[in-house]
Design a protein around this motif. Sequence first.
Motif, PDB file in Angstrom:
ATOM      1  N   LYS A   1       0.799  -1.572  -0.035  1.00  0.00           N
ATOM      2  CA  LYS A   1       0.189  -0.099  -0.297  1.00  0.00           C
ATOM      3  C   LYS A   1       0.617   1.061  -0.418  1.00  0.00           C
ATOM      4  O   LYS A   1       0.662   1.868  -0.703  1.00  0.00           O
ATOM      5  N   LEU A   2       1.852   1.395   0.464  1.00  0.00           N
ATOM      6  CA  LEU A   2       2.949   2.066   0.588  1.00  0.00           C
ATOM      7  C   LEU A   2       4.195   2.065   0.260  1.00  0.00           C
ATOM      8  O   LEU A   2       4.721   1.227  -0.309  1.00  0.00           O
ATOM      9  N   THR A   3       5.103   3.148  -0.752  1.00  0.00           N
ATOM     10  CA  THR A   3       5.916   2.739  -1.094  1.00  0.00           C
ATOM     11  C   THR A   3       7.234   3.158  -0.141  1.00  0.00           C
ATOM     12  O   THR A   3       6.907   3.009   1.528  1.00  0.00           O
ATOM     13  N   ARG A   4       8.284   3.124  -0.158  1.00  0.00           N
ATOM     14  CA  ARG A   4       8.959   2.902   0.432  1.00  0.00           C
ATOM     15  C   ARG A   4       9.302   4.565   1.107  1.00  0.00           C
ATOM     16  O   ARG A   4       9.588   5.529   0.262  1.00  0.00           O
ATOM     17  N   LYS A   5       9.848   4.224   2.240  1.00  0.00           N
ATOM     18  CA  LYS A   5      10.172   5.481   3.226  1.00  0.00           C
ATOM     19  C   LYS A   5      10.806   6.685   2.828  1.00  0.00           C
ATOM     20  O   LYS A   5      10.182   7.845   2.536  1.00  0.00           O
ATOM     21  N   THR A   6      12.320   6.504   2.344  1.00  0.00           N
ATOM     22  CA  THR A   6      13.029   7.004   1.781  1.00  0.00           C
ATOM     23  C   THR A   6      14.121   6.380   0.392  1.00  0.00           C
ATOM     24  O   THR A   6      14.558   4.993   0.885  1.00  0.00           O
ATOM     25  N   CYS A   7      14.857   6.820  -0.014  1.00  0.00           N
ATOM     26  CA  CYS A   7      15.773   5.921  -0.907  1.00  0.00           C
ATOM     27  C   CYS A   7      16.833   6.670  -0.829  1.00  0.00           C
ATOM     28  O   CYS A   7      18.096   5.582  -1.435  1.00  0.00           O
ATOM     29  N   ILE A   8      17.360   7.542  -0.357  1.00  0.00           N
ATOM     30  CA  ILE A   8      18.432   7.840  -0.124  1.00  0.00           C
ATOM     31  C   ILE A   8      18.738   7.643   1.635  1.00  0.00           C
ATOM     32  O   ILE A   8      17.569   8.475   2.300  1.00  0.00           O
ATOM     33  N   ARG A   9      19.987   6.993   2.248  1.00  0.00           N
ATOM     34  CA  ARG A   9      20.440   7.183   3.376  1.00  0.00           C
ATOM     35  C   ARG A   9      21.819   7.672   3.378  1.00  0.00           C
ATOM     36  O   ARG A   9      22.377   6.467   3.045  1.00  0.00           O
ATOM     37  N   LYS A  10      21.808   8.104   5.175  1.00  0.00           N
ATOM     38  CA  LYS A  10      23.672   8.394   5.087  1.00  0.00           C
ATOM     39  C   LYS A  10      23.877   9.650   3.256  1.00  0.00           C
ATOM     40  O   LYS A  10      25.117   8.883   3.462  1.00  0.00           O
TER      41      LYS A  10
ATOM     42  N   PRO B   1      11.879   7.955  -9.120  1.00  0.00           N
ATOM     43  CA  PRO B   1      11.552   9.322 -10.197  1.00  0.00           C
ATOM     44  C   PRO B   1      12.470  10.361  -9.821  1.00  0.00           C
ATOM     45  O   PRO B   1      13.576  11.035 -10.183  1.00  0.00           O
ATOM     46  N   ILE B   2      12.200  10.969  -8.421  1.00  0.00           N
ATOM     47  CA  ILE B   2      13.294  11.855  -8.232  1.00  0.00           C
ATOM     48  C   ILE B   2      14.586  12.007  -7.356  1.00  0.00           C
ATOM     49  O   ILE B   2      15.560  12.218  -8.563  1.00  0.00           O
ATOM     50  N   CYS B   3      14.790  10.596  -6.904  1.00  0.00           N
ATOM     51  CA  CYS B   3      15.815  10.200  -6.097  1.00  0.00           C
ATOM     52  C   CYS B   3      17.031   9.966  -7.138  1.00  0.00           C
ATOM     53  O   CYS B   3      18.153   9.372  -7.101  1.00  0.00           O
ATOM     54  N   ARG B   4      16.672   9.010  -8.197  1.00  0.00           N
ATOM     55  CA  ARG B   4      17.208   8.691  -9.307  1.00  0.00           C
ATOM     56  C   ARG B   4      17.334   9.670  -9.970  1.00  0.00           C
ATOM     57  O   ARG B   4      19.284   9.362 -10.531  1.00  0.00           O
TER      58      ARG B   4
ATOM     59  N   TYR C   1      19.414  15.899 -10.648  1.00  0.00           N
ATOM     60  CA  TYR C   1      19.252  16.952 -11.193  1.00  0.00           C
ATOM     61  C   TYR C   1      17.482  17.771 -11.566  1.00  0.00           C
ATOM     62  O   TYR C   1      17.133  18.428 -11.848  1.00  0.00           O
ATOM     63  N   LEU C   2      17.423  16.951 -10.845  1.00  0.00           N
ATOM     64  CA  LEU C   2      15.172  16.880 -10.379  1.00  0.00           C
ATOM     65  C   LEU C   2      15.008  17.396  -9.054  1.00  0.00           C
ATOM     66  O   LEU C   2      15.010  16.626  -7.793  1.00  0.00           O
ATOM     67  N   VAL C   3      14.730  18.501  -8.871  1.00  0.00           N
ATOM     68  CA  VAL C   3      14.925  19.329  -7.313  1.00  0.00           C
ATOM     69  C   VAL C   3      13.175  20.064  -7.502  1.00  0.00           C
ATOM     70  O   VAL C   3      12.589  20.158  -8.382  1.00  0.00           O
TER      71      VAL C   3
ATOM     72  N   LYS D   1       9.688  11.660  -0.786  1.00  0.00           N
ATOM     73  CA  LYS D   1       9.727  12.486  -1.877  1.00  0.00           C
ATOM     74  C   LYS D   1       8.132  13.113  -2.303  1.00  0.00           C
ATOM     75  O   LYS D   1       8.324  14.247  -2.353  1.00  0.00           O
ATOM     76  N   HIS D   2       7.158  12.483  -1.961  1.00  0.00           N
ATOM     77  CA  HIS D   2       6.243  12.635  -1.486  1.00  0.00           C
ATOM     78  C   HIS D   2       5.242  13.563  -0.906  1.00  0.00           C
ATOM     79  O   HIS D   2       4.669  14.753  -1.067  1.00  0.00           O
TER      80      HIS D   2
END
Length: 221
Positions: A120-129, A139-142, A145-147, A179-180
């Motif tokens: 139901k939910l996506t992952r909390k975050t794609c970036i750690r440390k 799509p934003i974390c990968r 340059y998408l700010v 990111k959402h």
Amino acid sequence: MSLLRFIGGEIISVYRQSLLTIGSGQTARCFSTTTLQRRATKPESEASEEAAPSEEAGQPQDAADTSTAAPIDDPKDRTRVIPVETSVRYLASDAYRQTYQDDPVWKQYRRNHKGLYPPKLTRKTCIRKGRISTGNPCPICRDEYLVLDHNNIDLLKQFISPQTGKVLSYRVTGLCQKKHTQLLVAVERAMDRGMLTFDVPFREYDYSEYYPAKGGSNTSK
């Protein structure tokens, strides 16, 4: 026995000649404790002066260590801060068109999940440390340059439904929860500043609840 004595005498003679050559012209590598005693008796100022050349001599070794470290252009590194102006120019560049064509940035994204049905939910975050911690970032974390910012209007419009004018769900876009949330904040700020137009819902009011009914007997001239 005579043969063994002859061979032993030859070995001893060769060893003596090698010792004589070392003592005459060549320098032998040896370890002495006099230098250690002198360094122990010297004051701290002189010891620091002698430590400086040793650090300079160790620079090539440090350079070799940095060469074996992680490369500068690490695709998973997200510690660098990209300005919003750079992101705006990136959306208008040819590199962006070749990568995403005319589709939104989330159009070709496919989310990996375990099992037949997605959670139901996506992952909390794609970036750690400061690094991407997953093999399938959103799509934003990968794309660094998408700010997400209220000034980056062209990017925010890709996440707004043209039919309803609302922000698309993360189930459609595949954005991680962090990111959402940033997307919702950026859209609200852009609307408050008048950068994004939106339709205000039409409301009908029953004015009889606010104003009393005017009767003929209660009218006063």
